[in-house]
Write an enzyme that holds these catalytic residues in place. Sequence first.
Site, PDB file in Angstrom:
ATOM      1  N   GLU A 124     -53.873 -23.721 -30.009  1.00  0.00           N
ATOM      2  CA  GLU A 124     -53.828 -22.395 -30.677  1.00  0.00           C
ATOM      3  C   GLU A 124     -54.910 -21.365 -30.461  1.00  0.00           C
ATOM      4  O   GLU A 124     -55.543 -20.899 -31.403  1.00  0.00           O
ATOM      5  CB  GLU A 124     -53.664 -22.884 -31.860  1.00  0.00           C
ATOM      6  CG  GLU A 124     -52.456 -23.569 -32.357  1.00  0.00           C
ATOM      7  CD  GLU A 124     -52.183 -23.877 -33.590  1.00  0.00           C
ATOM      8  OE1 GLU A 124     -51.047 -23.595 -34.185  1.00  0.00           O
ATOM      9  OE2 GLU A 124     -53.310 -24.269 -34.223  1.00  0.00           O
TER      10      GLU A 124
HETATM   11  C1  ACM Z   1     -52.345 -28.525 -33.707  1.00  0.00           C
HETATM   12  O1  ACM Z   1     -51.574 -28.792 -34.548  1.00  0.00           O
HETATM   13  N1  ACM Z   1     -52.784 -27.367 -33.590  1.00  0.00           N
HETATM   14  C2  ACM Z   1     -52.821 -29.427 -33.019  1.00  0.00           C
END
Ligand code: ACM
Length: 670
Positions: free
Chosen positions: A311
């Site tokens: 992310e």
């Molecule tokens: C995640 O849930 N960002 C690995």
Amino acid sequence: MLVNLTIVAENEAPSTRPPLLPVPAQVEYSDGQFRLNAEFTLAVEGKPHERMFRGATRFLRRLSGRTGLFFLQHYITETGKSRFANLVINCRRPGVVKLGTDESYRLTVTPEKIELQADNDIGALRGLETLLQLLQADEKGYFLPAVKIVDAPRFPWRGLLIDVSRHFMPMEVLKRNLDGMAAVKLNVLHWHLVDDQGFRVESKTFPKLHEMGSDGFYFTQEQIREIIAYANDRGIRVMPEFDVPAHATSWLVGYPELGSAPGPYTVERNWGIMDPVLDPTRDAIYDFLDQFFAEMAGLFPDEYLHIGGDENNGKHWNANQDIQAFMKKNNIPDNHALQSYFNQRILKIVTKHGKKMIGWDEIFHPDLPKTAVIHSWRGKEAMVKAAQQGYMSILSNGYYIDLMQPAYFHYLNDPIPEDTPLSEKEQRAILGGEATSWGELVSPETIDSRIWPRTAAIAERLWSPQRVKDVEDMYRRLEVISFQLEEHGLTHRKNFEMMLRRLTGDRDITPLRTFIELVEPVKIYTRHHQGVKYTSSSPLTRVVDAARPESMAARDFARRVDSLLANPSENNQAAVADLLKIWKRNHAALQAIINTSPVLREIESLSQDLTTISEIGMAAGNYYSSRVKPSEAWHERSLELLEAARKPRGQVMLMVVDPIEKLVKAVKTE
Ligand code: ACM
């Protein structure tokens, strides 16, 4: 590394078998029982690691605790004395807590004697958990059924991620969950120690990391070693995660010069994907990470080190002129490629310090060396693709227990289903999986109820043979295992009523319990998108926090409705009507409590809806069994009211709408 076992059909009807969970690879019951009494003794033979003696002593205490028997034996501290022992544990060698260690065991119970054999003490510990699950009772006392069990795990990596960054979790939370993990044969604690909201590990090399990035809530290195030793005693690996380059705010509070934007940075209080990210273009960053990972590699003995990698929204990279110039100069076409450049440099550092690197599936890139392990979370595709391209991988997609999905959903999520596109060789690259307890919406008070019992269903998926997938039988066993897990101090059941007492101001909790047992928290990430703005200090004490992720009462009611529809006998009618009668009356009692407990006001109209739909259900049940036909208008109005009752309130959903609607739809109209 997996033992190849011939499968022998189990020779008893499922419902009469002891609730073994995970189901062993091979179980053969025979006649007879080993009866327990205070003279029961156990002995350890062979050459086990010393953890075996502590494990055997814990076993004896738990057996004593469950049965109330005053065993004459106190501590098991050495090998020998097996001549008189009822239970003989034999390990050929000391176990080593690492990926792929032999966890197999053979357990034989006869009326005279119990034998537990394993290559090493870790397998023996797994066998002792099975033995405790075999404990039964009848009017004559406690006993173990005669049985022969040959068992080994299907996957070598069976983990639970605990996120202590979003909400700090004290030592006892970790310890009791490690005990719970051991009870269901999980073997990896994935310790998510660092994220935007907190840097939770003491660094002696860079003390401003934990001093400025944690609000004072972090684990000292001594505490880290204590948790690792506790886990090691239970045959559980501890793998730390230090999420880089994104999810990085807490690194930057003390060391803003590592960031891609000038700062200053403060510890994040909100949830979501944040912008702060390390600057991958400067050598100083890699010097810093080299020293930091050197320190952490010394602290954590596990072979694997998780670097996160998920992310990264790239905003601060896009906005930084120097980073853009670096990309141009080095022919790095996009942020994903830039992150891959970063990962390769990190991989070198991690490797230099003797560790294998694992990261979330975003690290997947054609330039990534094959020694990295892919942790698949966004979909199973990453895991499949990784295996096809020669990477090892583990699966967490489908095991996100923070998303409030039912146990069966996770249970049926097989890393290697029957229709897998992977060849046998590729399948061997799938190491296993991990349940993920992300920490945005859990407190030390509620975390156990979000982890257990559903994680036990995942544990079975990762341990038991592929053919073990009877959902009803899993739920039957899960109820029993859930109650047994309380033995370790886990609070998933006992905190429920305490939370209801708080919500009612210590008045009679019965009507609130009746209501909350029929609701579930809203699913996936909707809780963040219903007008409630959560931060890291929001209360997690409302109805939605007390509600269980999965309503067993609603599940039970749905089964009753199905039985009634299959056979409208008097018993089956009563089984449905008895509950509807209670629910119909419930709102009046709960209203009186809501009136002086403003925290409950948010579920008032949902509680009213429970009364409304229970009345509809009672009428439908009567029409169905008497074959009297109601008007079309009644039918339409009922379906409208049921639809209205589906709307979440107080961030919970009423879980008995579907079965009542099913009943209404089964009624023939004029
Ligand atoms: C995640 O849930 N960002 C690995």
